[in-house]
Write a protein that holds these residues in place. Structure first.
Motif, PDB file in Angstrom:
ATOM      1  N   ARG A  16     -30.108  51.924  34.600  1.00 24.54           N
ATOM      2  CA  ARG A  16     -29.786  53.344  34.733  1.00 24.54           C
ATOM      3  C   ARG A  16     -30.568  53.962  35.897  1.00 24.54           C
ATOM      4  N   ARG A  72     -25.675  61.823  29.534  1.00 25.06           N
ATOM      5  CA  ARG A  72     -25.617  60.430  29.989  1.00 25.06           C
ATOM      6  C   ARG A  72     -24.241  59.794  29.830  1.00 25.06           C
ATOM      7  N   GLY A 128     -25.056  53.814  30.973  1.00 28.41           N
ATOM      8  CA  GLY A 128     -24.899  55.095  30.289  1.00 28.41           C
ATOM      9  C   GLY A 128     -24.704  54.982  28.790  1.00 28.41           C
TER      10      GLY A 128
END
Length: 139
Positions: A16, A72, A128
Motif C-alpha cells: 500500500r 482505502r 486496499g
C-alpha cells in the motif's frame, strides 16, 4: 474478510505504501508537466490537457485515499479503474513509439509495462483490502 496473518498484513501495508508513493509521485508529475503526457493521449480523448491534469488529481487522490483507512477500499477500486482507463494511452505510447521528454522507449520498456498493467490493477485491489487473492486461506 478475516484479519490477515501478521506476515500478510505487513506485506499488504508495504504494498500500500509503495503504491501510494508511486501514484503520488506520478500524480505530481502529471500536474507539473502535463505537456509531456499529451503525445500519448489517444486522439479520441476530448480535452487532452484537462484529462492529463485530471489524471494527476486522480492519482494523488487515490494515493491519499489508499493511506486513509476509511477511504482505502474506495481508493483501491478507483485506482484499479484508473489503471484500466489509462491502458489505451500505454498502448498508443508503445505502438507509435512516441518520444516523451525527448526519449523514445523501446519494447524493453513497453512490453513489461503493458504486461504489468493487470498486476497494477490487482495490486491496488489487494493493497486496499478489496481482495485476498491469491493469499486467502482455504477452509
Amino acid at each position: 474478510m478475516a484479519a490477515d496473518p501478521p506476515a500478510i498484513s505487513r506485506a499488504r501495508t508495504v504494498a500500500r505504501i509503495v503504491l501510494a508513493a508511486a501514484y503520488l509521485a506520478v500524480g505530481i508529475i502529471h500536474l507539473r508537466s502535463p505537456g509531456g503526457f499529451l503525445p500519448i493521449v489517444p486522439d479520441w480523448v476530448p480535452y487532452p490537457r484537462e484529462v492529463v491534469l485530471a489524471t494527476g488529481v486522480a492519482e494523488i487522490a487515490g494515493a491519499v485515499g489508499l493511506m486513509t483507512p476509511r477511504l482505502r477500499r474506495a481508493a483501491a477500486w478507483g485506482l484499479a479503474a484508473y489503471a484500466v482507463c489509462v491502458y489505451p494511452a500505454n498502448i498508443k505510447h508503445a505502438m507509435e513509439g512516441i518520444a516523451v521528454s525527448g526519449q523514445v522507449l523501446g519494447w524493453g520498456y513497453h512490453g513489461p509495462r503493458l504486461l504489468a498493467q493487470p498486476v497494477i490493477v490487482w495490486w491496488a485491489l489487494w493493497a486496499g483490502g478489496v481482495t485476498d487473492w491469491p493469499f486467502r486461506r482455504r477452509s
